[in-house]
Design a protein around this motif. Structure first.
Motif, PDB file in Angstrom:
ATOM      1  N   HIS A 252     -21.547  -3.097  15.891  1.00  0.00           N
ATOM      2  CA  HIS A 252     -22.883  -2.596  16.562  1.00  0.00           C
ATOM      3  C   HIS A 252     -23.058  -3.823  17.308  1.00  0.00           C
TER       4      HIS A 252
ATOM      5  N   ASN B 202     -28.261   8.611  18.415  1.00  0.00           N
ATOM      6  CA  ASN B 202     -28.270   7.743  17.246  1.00  0.00           C
ATOM      7  C   ASN B 202     -28.373   8.907  16.117  1.00  0.00           C
TER       8      ASN B 202
ATOM      9  N   PRO C 268     -31.981   6.177  23.862  1.00  0.00           N
ATOM     10  CA  PRO C 268     -31.253   5.155  23.187  1.00  0.00           C
ATOM     11  C   PRO C 268     -30.735   3.969  24.020  1.00  0.00           C
ATOM     12  N   PHE C 269     -30.615   3.017  23.215  1.00  0.00           N
ATOM     13  CA  PHE C 269     -30.013   1.591  23.646  1.00  0.00           C
ATOM     14  C   PHE C 269     -30.391   1.584  25.248  1.00  0.00           C
TER      15      PHE C 269
ATOM     16  N   GLY D  54     -25.261   5.295  17.766  1.00  0.00           N
ATOM     17  CA  GLY D  54     -25.705   4.101  17.150  1.00  0.00           C
ATOM     18  C   GLY D  54     -26.648   4.718  15.719  1.00  0.00           C
ATOM     19  N   GLU D  55     -27.433   3.665  15.501  1.00  0.00           N
ATOM     20  CA  GLU D  55     -28.135   3.914  14.147  1.00  0.00           C
ATOM     21  C   GLU D  55     -29.486   4.503  14.400  1.00  0.00           C
ATOM     22  N   ALA D  56     -30.366   4.043  14.862  1.00  0.00           N
ATOM     23  CA  ALA D  56     -31.617   4.577  15.087  1.00  0.00           C
ATOM     24  C   ALA D  56     -32.338   3.809  16.277  1.00  0.00           C
ATOM     25  N   PRO D  57     -33.451   4.264  16.943  1.00  0.00           N
ATOM     26  CA  PRO D  57     -34.068   3.851  18.032  1.00  0.00           C
ATOM     27  C   PRO D  57     -34.883   2.399  17.537  1.00  0.00           C
ATOM     28  N   GLY D  58     -34.899   1.380  18.378  1.00  0.00           N
ATOM     29  CA  GLY D  58     -35.741   0.276  18.208  1.00  0.00           C
ATOM     30  C   GLY D  58     -37.009   0.475  18.873  1.00  0.00           C
TER      31      GLY D  58
ATOM     32  N   GLU E 190     -36.369   1.666  22.682  1.00  0.00           N
ATOM     33  CA  GLU E 190     -36.153   3.092  22.791  1.00  0.00           C
ATOM     34  C   GLU E 190     -37.059   4.087  22.293  1.00  0.00           C
TER      35      GLU E 190
HETATM   36  N1  URA Z   1     -29.580   0.420  18.134  1.00  0.00           N
HETATM   37  C1  URA Z   1     -29.353   1.394  17.977  1.00  0.00           C
HETATM   38  O1  URA Z   1     -28.623   1.754  16.881  1.00  0.00           O
HETATM   39  N2  URA Z   1     -29.793   2.393  18.586  1.00  0.00           N
HETATM   40  C2  URA Z   1     -30.649   2.170  19.818  1.00  0.00           C
HETATM   41  O2  URA Z   1     -30.719   3.132  20.254  1.00  0.00           O
HETATM   42  C3  URA Z   1     -30.976   1.167  20.000  1.00  0.00           C
HETATM   43  C4  URA Z   1     -30.452  -0.115  19.191  1.00  0.00           C
END
Ligand code: URA
Length: 190
Positions: A160, A87, A60-61, A47-51, A54
């Motif tokens: 995504h 991520n 992650p996710f 994925g992209e980055a933690p929200g 997370e």
């Molecule tokens: N979106 C992401 O790209 N990564 C995460 O870990 C959570 C949401």
């Protein structure tokens, strides 16, 4: 004694901390969100980055997008413990802004090391940021759901799940693309 993959991943995680990667991001985040799952998995999701969730839970996710991802995994007979998930950027960007190009670039060598340790058959990129890290010139709207081989690694670019969650058309496309994963995997020699 041979060092197993999990031990190598633990060393890599410690290296990210020791190297002080993206100190600005680190100072505003709760913790490093390195990645979880089966280090021997055939599939790695990136994925992209933690929200926010997370960042709090260190995994992650785990928010709404993660729940959707789990549902899609179930449709192909998989659960979180069967795959590995991480991520590009491993600290939460403030206010969930997009990761900056320099942040993605700073984490890319560590992400590559993570993949070199796991050696999955396929890397499933979630969203355009993740796809463009590996396949810089492609447009996700054109190539989603199509496996791409690049430098001996097979990638599958998908939308995504957070973007698709509340967009009916994109949601169905992502679900349809997801169902192709088993047959794509089958065609990749071990
Ligand atoms: N979106 C992401 O790209 N990564 C995460 O870990 C959570 C949401």
């Amino acid at each position: 004694m041979a060092v197993n993959k999990q031990q190598q991943l633990d060393v890599l995680k410690a290296k990210i901390l020791a190297d002080n990667v993206c100190p600005e991001l680190a100072s505003q985040a709760t913790q490093l969100v390195f990645g979880v799952g089966n280090p021997d998995a055939d599939i790695v999701f990136v994925g992209e980055a933690p929200g926010k969730n997370e960042d709090t839970q260190g995994e992650p996710f785990v928010g709404a997008a993660g729940k959707f991802l789990n549902e899609m995994l179930a449709t192909i007979g998989l659960e979180r413990g069967d795959i590995y998930i991480t991520n590009i950027v491993k600290y939460r960007p403030p206010n969930n802004r997009d990761p900056l190009p320099e942040e993605k670039a700073a984490f890319l060598p560590y992400l590559q090391s993570q993949l070199d340790i796991i050696r999955p058959k396929i890397v499933v990129t979630l969203g355009r940021h993740s796809m463009n890290c590996f396949l810089p010139d492609l447009q996700i709207s054109k190539v989603h759901g199509q496996p791409k081989r690049y430098k001996r690694q097979v990638y599958l670019p998908l939308f995504h799940p957070a973007a698709a969650l509340y967009n009916g058309g994109m949601r169905q496309t992502l679900i349809d693309d997801f169902t192709r994963i088993p047959s794509i995997l089958e065609k990749i020699p071990s």
